[in-house]
Write an enzyme that holds these catalytic residues in place. Structure first.
Site, PDB file in Angstrom:
ATOM      1  N   GLY A  31       0.807  -1.118   0.047  1.00 28.43           N
ATOM      2  CA  GLY A  31      -0.160  -0.180  -0.084  1.00 28.43           C
ATOM      3  C   GLY A  31       0.774   1.519  -0.019  1.00 28.43           C
ATOM      4  O   GLY A  31       1.909   1.133  -0.286  1.00 28.43           O
ATOM      5  N   LEU A  33       0.371   3.640  -2.190  1.00 29.73           N
ATOM      6  CA  LEU A  33       0.798   3.399  -3.620  1.00 29.73           C
ATOM      7  C   LEU A  33       1.258   4.566  -4.243  1.00 29.73           C
ATOM      8  O   LEU A  33       0.744   5.701  -3.931  1.00 29.73           O
ATOM      9  CB  LEU A  33      -0.493   2.759  -4.414  1.00 29.73           C
ATOM     10  CG  LEU A  33      -0.923   1.414  -3.735  1.00 29.73           C
ATOM     11  CD1 LEU A  33      -2.161   1.238  -4.654  1.00 29.73           C
ATOM     12  CD2 LEU A  33      -0.113   0.340  -3.767  1.00 29.73           C
ATOM     13  N   HIS A  34       2.421   4.672  -5.192  1.00 26.12           N
ATOM     14  CA  HIS A  34       2.955   5.520  -5.893  1.00 26.12           C
ATOM     15  C   HIS A  34       3.009   5.129  -7.357  1.00 26.12           C
ATOM     16  O   HIS A  34       2.629   3.853  -7.759  1.00 26.12           O
ATOM     17  CB  HIS A  34       4.274   5.849  -5.425  1.00 26.12           C
ATOM     18  CG  HIS A  34       5.049   4.822  -4.947  1.00 26.12           C
ATOM     19  ND1 HIS A  34       5.601   4.110  -5.989  1.00 26.12           N
ATOM     20  CD2 HIS A  34       5.665   4.283  -3.805  1.00 26.12           C
ATOM     21  CE1 HIS A  34       6.511   3.022  -5.428  1.00 26.12           C
ATOM     22  NE2 HIS A  34       6.473   3.256  -3.899  1.00 26.12           N
ATOM     23  N   GLY A  36       5.630   3.714  -8.846  1.00 28.30           N
ATOM     24  CA  GLY A  36       6.313   2.596  -8.980  1.00 28.30           C
ATOM     25  C   GLY A  36       5.408   1.377  -9.125  1.00 28.30           C
ATOM     26  O   GLY A  36       5.280   0.486  -9.901  1.00 28.30           O
ATOM     27  N   HIS A  37       4.378   1.402  -7.986  1.00 26.24           N
ATOM     28  CA  HIS A  37       3.369   0.335  -8.010  1.00 26.24           C
ATOM     29  C   HIS A  37       2.582   0.417  -9.295  1.00 26.24           C
ATOM     30  O   HIS A  37       1.995  -0.771  -9.664  1.00 26.24           O
ATOM     31  CB  HIS A  37       2.369   0.589  -6.826  1.00 26.24           C
ATOM     32  CG  HIS A  37       3.155   0.439  -5.487  1.00 26.24           C
ATOM     33  ND1 HIS A  37       3.324   1.476  -4.630  1.00 26.24           N
ATOM     34  CD2 HIS A  37       3.719  -0.606  -4.708  1.00 26.24           C
ATOM     35  CE1 HIS A  37       3.985   1.144  -3.457  1.00 26.24           C
ATOM     36  NE2 HIS A  37       4.225   0.039  -3.678  1.00 26.24           N
ATOM     37  N   GLY A 149       8.823  -5.152  -8.729  1.00 27.94           N
ATOM     38  CA  GLY A 149       9.735  -4.161  -9.245  1.00 27.94           C
ATOM     39  C   GLY A 149      11.394  -4.437  -8.590  1.00 27.94           C
ATOM     40  O   GLY A 149      11.569  -4.862  -7.695  1.00 27.94           O
ATOM     41  N   LYS A 151      13.579  -2.559  -7.962  1.00 31.84           N
ATOM     42  CA  LYS A 151      14.168  -1.829  -6.884  1.00 31.84           C
ATOM     43  C   LYS A 151      14.368  -2.762  -5.662  1.00 31.84           C
ATOM     44  O   LYS A 151      15.226  -2.230  -5.165  1.00 31.84           O
ATOM     45  CB  LYS A 151      13.144  -0.706  -6.353  1.00 31.84           C
ATOM     46  CG  LYS A 151      13.314   0.031  -5.196  1.00 31.84           C
ATOM     47  CD  LYS A 151      12.486   1.159  -4.804  1.00 31.84           C
ATOM     48  CE  LYS A 151      12.739   1.737  -3.372  1.00 31.84           C
ATOM     49  NZ  LYS A 151      11.996   0.863  -2.419  1.00 31.84           N
TER      50      LYS A 151
HETATM   51  P1  AMP Z   1       5.972  -2.436  -1.637  1.00 25.94           P
HETATM   52  O1  AMP Z   1       4.632  -1.944  -1.497  1.00 25.94           O
HETATM   53  O2  AMP Z   1       7.107  -1.637  -1.142  1.00 25.94           O
HETATM   54  O3  AMP Z   1       6.352  -3.847  -0.933  1.00 25.94           O
HETATM   55  O4  AMP Z   1       6.230  -2.697  -3.069  1.00 25.94           O
HETATM   56  C1  AMP Z   1       5.385  -3.483  -3.834  1.00 25.94           C
HETATM   57  C2  AMP Z   1       6.035  -3.942  -5.238  1.00 25.94           C
HETATM   58  O5  AMP Z   1       6.390  -2.455  -5.817  1.00 25.94           O
HETATM   59  C3  AMP Z   1       7.502  -4.759  -5.226  1.00 25.94           C
HETATM   60  O6  AMP Z   1       7.500  -5.510  -6.086  1.00 25.94           O
HETATM   61  C4  AMP Z   1       8.352  -3.560  -5.061  1.00 25.94           C
HETATM   62  O7  AMP Z   1       9.619  -3.847  -5.815  1.00 25.94           O
HETATM   63  C5  AMP Z   1       7.570  -2.531  -6.369  1.00 25.94           C
HETATM   64  N1  AMP Z   1       7.999  -1.068  -6.293  1.00 25.94           N
HETATM   65  C6  AMP Z   1       8.301  -0.362  -5.049  1.00 25.94           C
HETATM   66  N2  AMP Z   1       9.010   0.940  -5.475  1.00 25.94           N
HETATM   67  C7  AMP Z   1       9.203   0.755  -6.723  1.00 25.94           C
HETATM   68  C8  AMP Z   1       9.480   1.738  -7.757  1.00 25.94           C
HETATM   69  N3  AMP Z   1      10.178   2.985  -7.303  1.00 25.94           N
HETATM   70  N4  AMP Z   1       9.424   1.338  -9.173  1.00 25.94           N
HETATM   71  C9  AMP Z   1       9.180   0.048  -9.617  1.00 25.94           C
HETATM   72  N5  AMP Z   1       8.585  -0.959  -8.470  1.00 25.94           N
HETATM   73  C10 AMP Z   1       8.464  -0.534  -7.353  1.00 25.94           C
END
Ligand code: AMP
Length: 279
Positions: A31, A33-34, A36-37, A149, A151
């Protein structure tokens, strides 16, 4: 978009829709969310008939209680973003739905060196928690493709290993890192940076770019020391800055011609950020 809170309802809904060879893409998130998500949602939509996202702040993967307590939660806003992005299904489970037997129950995953270096070394049991949640979520969603991602590069390799050891028939699609205009990798944790921390945070990616540009003419050790000193002078504490192979074997120096990655973890005040760059 249909929202489910229970594994059994989600499973039943997707089982009906899985017929007729309709593929399912899955985007697990925590969550806040930006872009990237949302880029993962877009990639899944482009490659599948249906896209399922999950929002679940996984307590099992936090090794610092304060990080879990302060993790940003903004479910209403997230739902709006997912609706606008055209996500079909959102899975929004409670902790007991994902971990009926509690999240402290030990499960052993043979992650080999992936659990001992970089994030594995500095965040004990983090990847065990990641494997537990991904295994549980994959059982609920049973997607054809899983969108991750790069990242979280090490996490992607760990999840690849999890799929192998559990014989899970889901393809991983690795998506590029989405960055702010300043170069800072987008992260839900960026929201917690102060104005001053936001000002200096772009130095993280600039350091990675500098290493990529100079690695062919200078030893990695020299570049690393130079960047650690510079970052530290700016107020950014480096936890690790490593050069590895594409399979995350730590390298002393560049091996020309092979795929390599430079990975970094830093502290800006109380916020820990990670980033990486492919060479
Ligand atoms: P998180 O909510 O941080 O667990 O991330 C969920 C998914 O979004 C994971 O696969 C992350 O690698 C991906 N993600 C997070 N930040 C970015 C970003 N800046 N660019 C691309 N994917 C991202």
């Amino acid at each position: 978009m249909v929202i489910f809170r229970h594994h059994s309802d989600l499973n039943q809904y997707l089982t009906i829709r899985r017929t007729g060879r309709k593929s399912i893409g899955f985007v697990p998130t925590m969550g806040a969310l930006h872009q990237g998500h949302l880029s993962l949602i877009a990639a899944s939509k482009a490659g599948n008939e249906r896209t399922v996202a999950s929002i679940f702040v996984n307590p099992a993967q936090f090794n610092r209680p304060e990080d879990l307590r302060k993790y940003p939660i903004q479910t209403e806003k997230d739902i709006e973003k997912l609706l606008l992005a055209g996500c079909d299904v959102l899975y929004l489970p409670e902790v007991k739905e994902v971990y009926p037997e509690g999240y402290n129950k030990p499960v052993n995953y043979e992650l080999g060196h992936l659990d001992n270096v970089l994030e594995g070394k500095y965040r004990p049991r983090h990847f065990n928690g990641v494997c537990r949640v991904i295994e549980a979520l994959l059982k609920s969603v049973r997607p054809d493709r899983l969108y991750l991602g790069s990242k979280d590069f090490q996490q992607c390799l760990v999840i690849g290993r999890l799929l192998d050891i559990r014989h899970i028939n889901t393809e991983i699609r690795l998506c590029p890192i989405i960055r702010e205009a300043s170069g800072l990798a987008m992260s839900s944790r960026n929201q917690r940076l102060s104005v001053e921390e936001k000002r200096i945070a772009p130095l993280i990616f600039q350091s990675l770019q500098y290493i990529r540009e100079n690695i062919s003419c200078q030893p990695f050790e020299v570049l690393r020391n130079e960047k650690i000193t510079e970052l530290s002078a700016a107020g950014i504490l480096v936890e690790y800055l490593e050069l590895t192979s594409g399979k995350l074997q730590v390298l002393e120096d560049a091996e020309p011609g092979s795929k390599m990655v430079v990975l970094i973890a830093v502290w800006l005040g109380k916020i820990r950020l990670i980033d990486n760059i492919m060479l």
